[in-house]
Design an enzyme around this catalytic site. Structure first.
Site, PDB file in Angstrom:
ATOM      1  N   PHE A 254     -27.120 -24.264  -9.906  1.00 48.03           N
ATOM      2  CA  PHE A 254     -27.329 -25.205 -10.739  1.00 48.03           C
ATOM      3  C   PHE A 254     -28.332 -25.400 -11.240  1.00 48.03           C
ATOM      4  O   PHE A 254     -28.771 -26.525 -12.294  1.00 48.03           O
ATOM      5  CB  PHE A 254     -27.016 -26.470  -9.882  1.00 48.03           C
TER       6      PHE A 254
ATOM      7  N   ARG B 160     -34.374 -28.391  -2.130  1.00 48.03           N
ATOM      8  CA  ARG B 160     -34.111 -29.558  -1.360  1.00 48.03           C
ATOM      9  C   ARG B 160     -34.611 -30.707  -1.915  1.00 48.03           C
ATOM     10  O   ARG B 160     -35.495 -31.682  -1.453  1.00 48.03           O
ATOM     11  CB  ARG B 160     -34.902 -29.417   0.123  1.00 48.03           C
TER      12      ARG B 160
ATOM     13  N   CYS C 218     -24.017 -37.700  -9.050  1.00 49.52           N
ATOM     14  CA  CYS C 218     -23.330 -36.808  -9.699  1.00 49.52           C
ATOM     15  C   CYS C 218     -23.708 -35.539  -9.628  1.00 49.52           C
ATOM     16  O   CYS C 218     -22.697 -34.694  -9.611  1.00 49.52           O
ATOM     17  CB  CYS C 218     -23.128 -37.353 -11.222  1.00 49.52           C
TER      18      CYS C 218
HETATM   19  P1  NAD Z   1     -37.174 -30.185  -8.144  1.00 51.02           P
HETATM   20  O1  NAD Z   1     -38.466 -29.787  -8.686  1.00 51.02           O
HETATM   21  O2  NAD Z   1     -37.298 -31.719  -7.794  1.00 51.02           O
HETATM   22  O3  NAD Z   1     -36.768 -29.409  -6.948  1.00 51.02           O
HETATM   23  C1  NAD Z   1     -36.750 -28.043  -6.705  1.00 51.02           C
HETATM   24  C2  NAD Z   1     -36.631 -27.501  -5.424  1.00 51.02           C
HETATM   25  O4  NAD Z   1     -36.611 -26.214  -5.318  1.00 51.02           O
HETATM   26  C3  NAD Z   1     -37.533 -27.899  -4.250  1.00 51.02           C
HETATM   27  O5  NAD Z   1     -36.841 -28.510  -3.215  1.00 51.02           O
HETATM   28  C4  NAD Z   1     -38.230 -26.780  -4.082  1.00 51.02           C
HETATM   29  O6  NAD Z   1     -39.161 -26.712  -2.895  1.00 51.02           O
HETATM   30  C5  NAD Z   1     -37.350 -25.933  -4.176  1.00 51.02           C
HETATM   31  N1  NAD Z   1     -37.917 -24.455  -4.526  1.00 51.02           N
HETATM   32  C6  NAD Z   1     -38.755 -24.069  -5.660  1.00 51.02           C
HETATM   33  N2  NAD Z   1     -39.086 -22.786  -5.547  1.00 51.02           N
HETATM   34  C7  NAD Z   1     -38.671 -22.469  -4.496  1.00 51.02           C
HETATM   35  C8  NAD Z   1     -38.622 -20.965  -4.008  1.00 51.02           C
HETATM   36  N3  NAD Z   1     -39.257 -19.972  -4.620  1.00 51.02           N
HETATM   37  N4  NAD Z   1     -37.873 -20.857  -2.729  1.00 51.02           N
HETATM   38  C9  NAD Z   1     -37.325 -21.760  -2.293  1.00 51.02           C
HETATM   39  N5  NAD Z   1     -37.115 -23.177  -2.821  1.00 51.02           N
HETATM   40  C10 NAD Z   1     -37.872 -23.449  -3.777  1.00 51.02           C
HETATM   41  O7  NAD Z   1     -35.983 -30.162  -9.111  1.00 51.02           O
HETATM   42  P2  NAD Z   1     -34.615 -30.668  -9.085  1.00 51.02           P
HETATM   43  O8  NAD Z   1     -34.641 -31.969  -9.957  1.00 51.02           O
HETATM   44  O9  NAD Z   1     -33.893 -30.512  -7.934  1.00 51.02           O
HETATM   45  O10 NAD Z   1     -33.895 -29.894 -10.425  1.00 51.02           O
HETATM   46  C11 NAD Z   1     -33.813 -28.159  -9.986  1.00 51.02           C
HETATM   47  C12 NAD Z   1     -32.953 -27.794 -11.409  1.00 51.02           C
HETATM   48  O11 NAD Z   1     -31.748 -28.029 -11.176  1.00 51.02           O
HETATM   49  C13 NAD Z   1     -33.933 -27.833 -12.593  1.00 51.02           C
HETATM   50  O12 NAD Z   1     -33.609 -26.629 -13.365  1.00 51.02           O
HETATM   51  C14 NAD Z   1     -32.869 -28.793 -13.286  1.00 51.02           C
HETATM   52  O13 NAD Z   1     -33.062 -28.968 -14.612  1.00 51.02           O
HETATM   53  C15 NAD Z   1     -31.579 -28.473 -12.663  1.00 51.02           C
HETATM   54  N6  NAD Z   1     -30.585 -29.715 -12.581  1.00 51.02           N
HETATM   55  C16 NAD Z   1     -29.342 -29.212 -12.962  1.00 51.02           C
HETATM   56  C17 NAD Z   1     -28.109 -30.170 -13.001  1.00 51.02           C
HETATM   57  C18 NAD Z   1     -27.064 -29.953 -13.265  1.00 51.02           C
HETATM   58  O14 NAD Z   1     -26.031 -30.760 -13.169  1.00 51.02           O
HETATM   59  N7  NAD Z   1     -26.730 -28.797 -13.719  1.00 51.02           N
HETATM   60  C19 NAD Z   1     -28.688 -31.536 -12.304  1.00 51.02           C
HETATM   61  C20 NAD Z   1     -29.979 -31.776 -11.793  1.00 51.02           C
HETATM   62  C21 NAD Z   1     -30.940 -30.813 -12.073  1.00 51.02           C
END
Ligand code: NAD
Length: 314
Positions: free
Chosen positions: A268, A180, A145
């Site tokens: 996001f 990613r 989603c």
């Molecule tokens: P995650 O921790 O699994 O992944 C984070 C990603 O960001 C990884 O690929 C990591 O390598 C990368 N990253 C981190 N620091 C970085 C940097 N300095 N430079 C480049 N890349 C970097 O997290 P996730 O599950 O993907 O969630 C990420 C965010 O999105 C969270 O804040 C979560 O709450 C939010 N989220 C929002 C929605 C929405 O619908 N709004 C849905 C899912 C997740």
């Protein structure tokens, strides 16, 4: 000075979808029921669960939050899979915070997986397979989603060009995605590349390029790792039409000076990945997307019900 661009809120983008969902729910002979499982004591997860519940109710769905001990979650999911009164299931992760979470996620029946996180759905996404029942092609596959929400946002913003054939509507577009993860960033990069974009996928370690080729001659995207001595966020970002961030840290800010004037910018992450001065650069800026994601979750629930009805009629 007034910025040339505009900030677009997720609620505005979600509105036509929530209207469509409400209308489709009212046409059903049942009240669709979503069950959310909370098996951690994370206050953020509980807040998200309450918010899901409120949204469900306002759109005509039943929502039940089941709070269980993490060691009882497996049994609770099996029971919900078998329960005909339950149309959709989701779990608020992390539960164990390790690979056991993947097992629990895969345990949710494909017929009830509203988040679209089952292996079957990911596999279809990565392979650009859009239906569950080729060659009849009546049952659409489910998409995770959050990546799906991003596609709908890019459609709303006019990044998808409707004059191009379905499946090629991002032809010529360059998109940078900073994240990613397996839940969002990687499937998102694949989805956008399958629709014709060249995607630069950035994580903490490296930059990968997802593309079907400059002329879209490939049927599905290919991935290559970019040489870090040649490519950086700093030199790629100004070449991009769209920049999407999802870094889960309050400290991280995408440098505004890397953004070319007139870029479409979307965050996001629950953290604010851009400083306010991004508004002086972005043509369209979407600061958060949660409301669109939850609309897609409920839209997925309706699609699961539709698909099941099609199978029943066969
Ligand atoms: P995650 O921790 O699994 O992944 C984070 C990603 O960001 C990884 O690929 C990591 O390598 C990368 N990253 C981190 N620091 C970085 C940097 N300095 N430079 C480049 N890349 C970097 O997290 P996730 O599950 O993907 O969630 C990420 C965010 O999105 C969270 O804040 C979560 O709450 C939010 N989220 C929002 C929605 C929405 O619908 N709004 C849905 C899912 C997740």
């Amino acid at each position: 000075v007034k910025p040339a661009g505009r900030t677009i809120l997720a609620s505005t983008i979600a509105k036509p979808y929530t209207e469509e969902i409400t209308e489709n729910v009212s046409k059903l002979s049942i009240t669709p029921k979503l069950v959310g499982f909370l098996a951690n004591d994370d206050p953020a997860a509980e807040m998200y669960a309450n918010w899901t519940g409120k949204t469900c109710q306002s759109l005509g769905f039943d929502y039940e939050l089941r709070q269980v001990d993490k060691n009882d979650l497996e049994g609770a999911l099996i029971k919900a899979n078998k329960d005909d009164q339950v149309n959709g299931i989701m779990v608020y992760f992390p539960v164990f915070g390790n690979n056991q979470d993947q097992y629990l996620q895969q345990l949710i029946s494909t017929e009830k997986d509203v988040e679209g996180l089952n292996f079957l759905y990911y596999h279809n996404l990565y392979h650009n397979v859009r239906f569950l029942d080729p060659p009849a092609n009546e049952q659409k596959s489910i998409l995770p989603c959050t990546p799906l929400a991003m596609v709908k946002i890019l459609e709303y913003l006019g990044v998808y060009n409707k004059l191009l054939h379905y499946g090629n509507r991002l032809y010529g577009k360059k998109v940078l995605v900073v994240n990613r993860s397996e839940i969002v960033g990687r499937p998102l990069a694949a989805l956008l590349a399958n629709d014709g974009a060249t995607v630069y996928s950035v994580d903490i370690n490296n930059i990968q390029q997802f593309t079907r080729g400059d002329d879209l001659s490939e049927q599905r995207h290919k991935v290559i790792e970019l040489d870090s001595s040649e490519y950086s966020v700093e030199n790629l970002a100004p070449t991009c039409d769209v920049i999407i961030t999802g870094v889960p840290s309050d400290k991280y800010k995408f440098p505004t000076e890397y953004v070319r004037n007139g870029t479409v910018v979307i965050n996001f992450s629950s953290a604010k990945n851009f400083n306010d001065d991004i508004k002086t650069k972005a043509a369209l800026y979407v600061p958060s997307i949660g409301k669109v994601t939850i609309s897609m979750l409920l839209r997925n629930l309706l699609r699961l019900i539709d698909n099941k009805n099609i199978r029943r009629l066969k």
